[in-house]
Scaffold this active site. Structure first.
Site, mmCIF file in Angstrom:
data_model
loop_
_atom_site.group_PDB
_atom_site.id
_atom_site.type_symbol
_atom_site.label_atom_id
_atom_site.label_comp_id
_atom_site.label_asym_id
_atom_site.label_seq_id
_atom_site.Cartn_x
_atom_site.Cartn_y
_atom_site.Cartn_z
ATOM 1 N N ASP A 1 0.810 -1.220 0.000
ATOM 2 C CA ASP A 1 0.000 0.000 0.000
ATOM 3 C C ASP A 1 0.845 1.273 0.000
ATOM 4 O OD1 ASP A 1 -2.582 -1.018 -0.155
ATOM 5 O OD2 ASP A 1 -2.855 -1.136 2.023
ATOM 6 N N ARG B 1 0.272 -1.631 7.650
ATOM 7 C CA ARG B 1 0.874 -0.442 7.036
ATOM 8 C C ARG B 1 1.840 0.272 7.993
ATOM 9 N NH1 ARG B 1 -2.781 3.317 3.320
ATOM 10 N NH2 ARG B 1 -0.675 3.775 2.598
ATOM 11 N N ARG C 1 -9.934 5.535 10.524
ATOM 12 C CA ARG C 1 -8.476 5.418 10.577
ATOM 13 C C ARG C 1 -7.857 6.376 11.601
ATOM 14 N NH1 ARG C 1 -6.537 2.621 6.029
ATOM 15 N NH2 ARG C 1 -8.126 1.104 5.479
ATOM 16 N N HIS D 1 -11.383 7.141 4.354
ATOM 17 C CA HIS D 1 -10.472 8.280 4.505
ATOM 18 C C HIS D 1 -11.213 9.520 4.003
ATOM 19 C CE1 HIS D 1 -6.473 5.829 4.197
ATOM 20 N NE2 HIS D 1 -6.575 6.298 5.430
ATOM 21 N N CYS E 1 -5.004 9.537 -3.417
ATOM 22 C CA CYS E 1 -4.270 8.610 -2.544
ATOM 23 C C CYS E 1 -2.823 8.439 -2.999
ATOM 24 C CB CYS E 1 -4.930 7.237 -2.547
ATOM 25 S SG CYS E 1 -6.610 7.226 -1.953
HETATM 26 N N1 ARG Z 1 -5.310 -0.006 0.889
HETATM 27 C C1 ARG Z 1 -5.058 1.306 1.439
HETATM 28 C C2 ARG Z 1 -5.645 1.382 2.842
HETATM 29 O O1 ARG Z 1 -6.683 0.846 3.064
HETATM 30 C C3 ARG Z 1 -5.586 2.364 0.554
HETATM 31 C C4 ARG Z 1 -5.263 3.749 1.004
HETATM 32 C C5 ARG Z 1 -5.877 4.826 0.171
HETATM 33 N N2 ARG Z 1 -5.370 6.089 0.507
HETATM 34 C C6 ARG Z 1 -6.091 7.211 0.676
HETATM 35 N N3 ARG Z 1 -5.467 8.337 0.851
HETATM 36 N N4 ARG Z 1 -7.396 7.190 0.696
HETATM 37 O O2 ARG Z 1 -5.089 1.987 3.718
#
Ligand code: ARG
Length: 281
Positions: A81, A106, A151, A180, A274
């Site tokens: 990612d 991550r 998040r 996000h 992203c």
């Molecule tokens: N697979 C990543 C996650 O879930 C995607 C992140 C996408 N980034 C964003 N800025 N929306 O964290």
């Protein structure tokens, strides 16, 4: 000059509002979907890393054509990612507020991005609070819109306020598909945003309606291909190629939408924004 949605034939229109941003990107050499931390991700289904690279290159070329100053960070094996550079931190006034990821998958990206910031002349503010960088913090004019819900922890909103001394506006996300802030809200210029109302709770919605009465309201259809996940220089707005209503709304208001197809990166739950971290000195 004519506007076009085809990246191979960009009509770079000039406008006094357009800036030449510096951005950080990460080539998706190690991109795949090997775990599931958002509803878009299906590890049981195959991904095509070379297609991801080709599509990402189109975004990179678009930024170059627009005259952006594009920096690159090396992707790391085992961090699929990392291509979503927006989550690597938040950079303003030459200070990089580091990311502290919600999911352990991550986690190592936080220090990797902070190392890049230090090596490239940014002062780094080490995060105490869980936050996923520009995924959940968006600068609109002088204010920072900050989201939590899936998040970033709300404590990070206080943390970012104390680092930059700017107004921070807290918003609450409620739909796991728009986990996000940058999947549900786009910054078009210092006074204009676009957003998907159903992604926010009622209190956040009244804040948005009051602050931005003339905002572009996205359709569910455009949002569902992460059409809002876009990057604007104040005039040229790089968006998902399939976000046709959003493109039309932008054109009607005098902006120049430029469509890029990142369908492969959508399999990880990310789009244009992203893949883009703005570096503000
Ligand atoms: N697979 C990543 C996650 O879930 C995607 C992140 C996408 N980034 C964003 N800025 N929306 O964290």
């Amino acid at each position: 000059m004519t506007n076009t949605l085809a990246p191979e034939n960009i009509a770079v229109t000039t406008d006094t509002k357009a800036t030449k941003p510096s951005v950080l990107m990460c080539r998706p050499e190690h991109f795949t979907v090997s775990y599931r931390i958002n509803p878009w991700m299906h590890p049981e289904e195959p991904t095509d890393t070379s297609l991801a690279l080709t599509q990402w290159n189109a975004l990179y070329d678009t930024y170059q054509d627009l005259g952006f100053d594009v920096h690159l960070i090396d992707g790391l094996q085992g961090l699929p990612d990392m291509v979503y550079a927006a989550n690597g931190g938040f950079v303003l006034d030459g200070i990089a507020y580091g990311a502290k990821f919600h999911y352990p998958e991550r986690g190592p990206e936080g220090p990797a991005y902070m190392e890049w910031f230090r090596a490239n002349g940014f002062q780094v503010a080490e995060p105490q609070e869980v936050n996923e960088g520009e995924g959940d913090f968006l600068l609109v004019g002088d204010s920072i819109l900050a989201a939590s819900g899936f998040r970033s922890d709300s404590g990070s909103h206080q943390e970012i306020a104390s680092i930059y001394g700017r107004e921070v506006v807290s918003l609450q996300l409620i739909n796991p598909s728009y986990y996000h802030l940058d999947t549900a809200l786009a910054v078009i210029d210092p006074t204009t945003i676009a957003y998907l109302p159903s992604a926010f709770d009622d209190a956040s919605l009244s804040i948005l309606r009051k602050r931005y009465p003339d905002a572009i309201i996205a359709t569910e259809e455009d949002a569902s291909i992460l059409g809002l996940n876009s990057f604007s220089d104040g005039h040229n707005v790089v968006i998902a190629a399939r976000a046709t209503t959003f493109a039309k709304d932008l054109l009607d208001r005098g902006y120049n939408p430029i469509g890029v197809d990142l369908s492969e990166l959508l399999l990880g739950g990310g789009g244009v924004k992203c893949c883009t971290l703005e570096l503000r000195s």
